[in-house]
Design an enzyme around this catalytic site. Structure first.
Site, PDB file in Angstrom:
ATOM      1  N   GLY A  27       0.819  -1.216   0.000  1.00 57.15           N
ATOM      2  CA  GLY A  27       0.000   0.000   0.000  1.00 57.15           C
ATOM      3  C   GLY A  27       0.850   1.263   0.000  1.00 57.15           C
ATOM      4  O   GLY A  27       2.083   1.206   0.077  1.00 57.15           O
ATOM      5  N   VAL A  70       1.159   3.600   2.318  1.00 60.12           N
ATOM      6  CA  VAL A  70       1.925   3.784   3.558  1.00 60.12           C
ATOM      7  C   VAL A  70       2.953   2.666   3.723  1.00 60.12           C
ATOM      8  O   VAL A  70       4.102   2.916   4.103  1.00 60.12           O
ATOM      9  CB  VAL A  70       0.974   3.846   4.787  1.00 60.12           C
ATOM     10  CG1 VAL A  70       1.769   3.845   6.089  1.00 60.12           C
ATOM     11  CG2 VAL A  70       0.089   5.084   4.705  1.00 60.12           C
ATOM     12  N   CYS A 111      -3.053  11.085  10.641  1.00 59.24           N
ATOM     13  CA  CYS A 111      -2.067  11.934   9.960  1.00 59.24           C
ATOM     14  C   CYS A 111      -2.244  13.427  10.241  1.00 59.24           C
ATOM     15  O   CYS A 111      -1.277  14.141  10.529  1.00 59.24           O
ATOM     16  CB  CYS A 111      -2.123  11.669   8.449  1.00 59.24           C
ATOM     17  SG  CYS A 111      -3.804  11.553   7.814  1.00 59.24           S
ATOM     18  N   HIS A 159      -0.588  17.107   3.665  1.00 60.14           N
ATOM     19  CA  HIS A 159      -1.787  17.767   4.184  1.00 60.14           C
ATOM     20  C   HIS A 159      -1.422  19.187   4.634  1.00 60.14           C
ATOM     21  O   HIS A 159      -0.363  19.399   5.236  1.00 60.14           O
ATOM     22  CB  HIS A 159      -2.327  17.039   5.421  1.00 60.14           C
ATOM     23  CG  HIS A 159      -2.891  15.673   5.160  1.00 60.14           C
ATOM     24  ND1 HIS A 159      -3.129  15.154   3.915  1.00 60.14           N
ATOM     25  CD2 HIS A 159      -3.299  14.710   6.036  1.00 60.14           C
ATOM     26  CE1 HIS A 159      -3.648  13.941   4.023  1.00 60.14           C
ATOM     27  NE2 HIS A 159      -3.749  13.646   5.300  1.00 60.14           N
ATOM     28  N   ASN A 213       1.799  13.670   4.613  1.00 60.71           N
ATOM     29  CA  ASN A 213       0.898  12.794   5.368  1.00 60.71           C
ATOM     30  C   ASN A 213       1.326  11.339   5.350  1.00 60.71           C
ATOM     31  O   ASN A 213       1.029  10.587   6.273  1.00 60.71           O
ATOM     32  CB  ASN A 213      -0.525  12.921   4.805  1.00 60.71           C
ATOM     33  CG  ASN A 213      -0.590  12.612   3.323  1.00 60.71           C
ATOM     34  OD1 ASN A 213       0.076  13.272   2.513  1.00 60.71           O
ATOM     35  ND2 ASN A 213      -1.365  11.629   2.953  1.00 60.71           N
TER      36      ASN A 213
HETATM   37  P1  A2P Z   1      -2.992  -5.660  -1.346  1.00 59.63           P
HETATM   38  O1  A2P Z   1      -2.123  -4.765  -2.169  1.00 59.63           O
HETATM   39  O2  A2P Z   1      -2.608  -7.094  -1.448  1.00 59.63           O
HETATM   40  O3  A2P Z   1      -4.460  -5.400  -1.534  1.00 59.63           O
HETATM   41  P2  A2P Z   1      -3.669   1.267   0.390  1.00 59.63           P
HETATM   42  O4  A2P Z   1      -3.967   1.979   1.679  1.00 59.63           O
HETATM   43  O5  A2P Z   1      -2.649   1.964  -0.429  1.00 59.63           O
HETATM   44  O6  A2P Z   1      -4.921   0.970  -0.367  1.00 59.63           O
HETATM   45  O7  A2P Z   1      -3.029  -0.133   0.809  1.00 59.63           O
HETATM   46  C1  A2P Z   1      -3.670  -1.063   1.645  1.00 59.63           C
HETATM   47  C2  A2P Z   1      -2.705  -2.179   2.029  1.00 59.63           C
HETATM   48  O8  A2P Z   1      -3.406  -3.107   2.873  1.00 59.63           O
HETATM   49  C3  A2P Z   1      -2.194  -2.977   0.845  1.00 59.63           C
HETATM   50  O9  A2P Z   1      -0.889  -3.420   1.093  1.00 59.63           O
HETATM   51  C4  A2P Z   1      -3.152  -4.148   0.832  1.00 59.63           C
HETATM   52  O10 A2P Z   1      -2.651  -5.310   0.217  1.00 59.63           O
HETATM   53  C5  A2P Z   1      -3.308  -4.398   2.307  1.00 59.63           C
HETATM   54  N1  A2P Z   1      -4.516  -5.190   2.573  1.00 59.63           N
HETATM   55  C6  A2P Z   1      -5.787  -4.876   2.280  1.00 59.63           C
HETATM   56  N2  A2P Z   1      -6.618  -5.880   2.621  1.00 59.63           N
HETATM   57  C7  A2P Z   1      -5.846  -6.857   3.161  1.00 59.63           C
HETATM   58  C8  A2P Z   1      -6.092  -8.169   3.675  1.00 59.63           C
HETATM   59  N3  A2P Z   1      -7.318  -8.667   3.734  1.00 59.63           N
HETATM   60  N4  A2P Z   1      -5.033  -8.906   4.130  1.00 59.63           N
HETATM   61  C9  A2P Z   1      -3.783  -8.394   4.065  1.00 59.63           C
HETATM   62  N5  A2P Z   1      -3.483  -7.177   3.563  1.00 59.63           N
HETATM   63  C10 A2P Z   1      -4.498  -6.419   3.119  1.00 59.63           C
END
Ligand code: A2P
Length: 338
Positions: free
Chosen positions: A13, A15, A131, A244, A317
């Site tokens: 993601g 962050v 944040c 931000h 942020n």
């Molecule tokens: P993934 O890339 O496999 O969906 P962002 O805030 O930029 O949208 O990122 C969210 C982060 O949280 C990503 O790394 C995402 O992984 C992870 N994530 C979302 N849902 C799950 C889940 N069910 N299990 C593990 N990681 C998750």
């Protein structure tokens, strides 16, 4: 030097990516780095210190042997997996709002209340604040210590990166579409974000405020360890990618002049005063983006009340508002506790 086994949950993601970068940039003593995300990311790799590491699917057994877990995969993932990680002996630094207001969980901004970290032993979890709250308290703490802040009125201008990668993409695609006379596709936010401002971040609550606004109210009191500070917030999403900005008005018990605020903040940790309006110098999101400092400018006395100050506070942020603050907490952990 001792090395630590670290896991990043939500590594793919916005962050999570930055957490990996900050660990590398600050030379955090990482022995092993475990990158965790959802099944969607199985097979992906990410680079750390020039080495390609596989992204693994988060599961109940992901934390065996892990000492520090940096979580940023959403509140429900933290609710489920942070206690699992803690039971496995991992100290969790959680970037979501899941545990922030729990009385037995420390909510920490290292420049403001590093001493609160000591309470991590109760549940093995430390919460990383919202944040917008982080950058505000970094700038306000020295003023509070000197003149006691009675009331804060804040309006935020928040970048889309706070919503995650999908929102960064949505602003790009909508901008491109509109510049080409095509209809913008609206998916992530309830309305078009390109060329617009949305006075709506997170969900609306019974009292007419949004959850984001009430996070600023409640978290500020907890971090500053002063339930008497009155806070009212309006949080707005703007078409900015990173950093931000905040218009902050404070009322203090003791009179403090704009010059005194400037000199207090000149030596405050994590703060950089950027305040030469005659030279058109003031904090800008594009200058804060990618950096570590909280920029403060437009410092002036509020002429409508006896003891008031107005200022403009800007920070990245994703860095100070999330990844950097989390890694700074981890640094305090290894220097004082682990
Ligand atoms: P993934 O890339 O496999 O969906 P962002 O805030 O930029 O949208 O990122 C969210 C982060 O949280 C990503 O790394 C995402 O992984 C992870 N994530 C979302 N849902 C799950 C889940 N069910 N299990 C593990 N990681 C998750």
């Amino acid at each position: 030097m001792k090395n630590y086994s670290v896991a990043v949950v939500g590594a793919t993601g916005a962050v999570g990516n930055e957490m990996i970068k900050v660990l590398e940039q600050r030379r955090f003593p990482v022995g092993k780095l475990t990158l965790l995300a959802s099944e969607r990311s199985a097979g992906k790799t990410l680079t750390f210190r020039g080495e390609s590491l596989p992204v693994q699917v988060l599961g109940e057994n992901s934390f065996t042997g892990v000492q520090i877990g940096l979580f940023s995969a959403g509140g429900s993932i933290s609710e489920k997996f942070a206690p699992i990680a803690a039971r496995a002996g991992c100290v969790v630094v959680d970037n979501t709002s899941a545990f922030r207001m729990a009385p037995d969980i420390p909510l920490v901004v290292p420049e403001v209340n590093p001493e609160a970290i000591a309470k991590y032993t109760t549940r093995g979890i430390i919460a990383n604040p919202n944040c917008s709250t982080i950058q505000m308290v970094v700038a306000l703490k020295p003023i509070h210590d000197t003149a006691r802040i009675k009331r804060i009125v804040v309006s935020t201008y928040q970048a889309v990166s706070g919503t995650g990668k999908k929102a960064i993409e949505e602003l790009t695609l909508q901008t491109r579409a509109l510049m080409n006379d095509e209809p913008p596709v609206v998916k992530v936010y309830p309305h078009q974000i390109a060329f617009n401002c949305l006075p709506h971040i997170d969900v609306f609550l019974e009292n007419g405020y949004t959850k984001e606004e009430m996070k600023m109210v409640n978290e500020t009191k907890k971090i500053m360890n002063d339930p008497a500070i009155a806070v009212t917030a309006t949080t707005v999403r703007v078409p900015v990618f990173y950093a931000h900005s905040e218009s902050v008005n404070i009322e203090t018990e003791k009179k403090i002049t704009a010059d005194e605020v400037r000199s207090l903040l000149a030596t405050a940790p994590g703060v950089k005063v950027v305040d030469s309006p005659r030279e058109k110098v003031y904090p800008l999101a594009i200058d804060a983006a990618g950096g570590d400092d909280t920029l403060v400018g437009r410092i002036r006395e509020d002429e409508s009340i006896p003891n008031g100050i107005n200022m403009w506070i800007v920070a990245d942020n994703i860095r100070k508002g999330a990844a950097l603050n989390a890694v700074q907490i981890a640094e305090h952990l290894i220097n004082g506790y682990l």
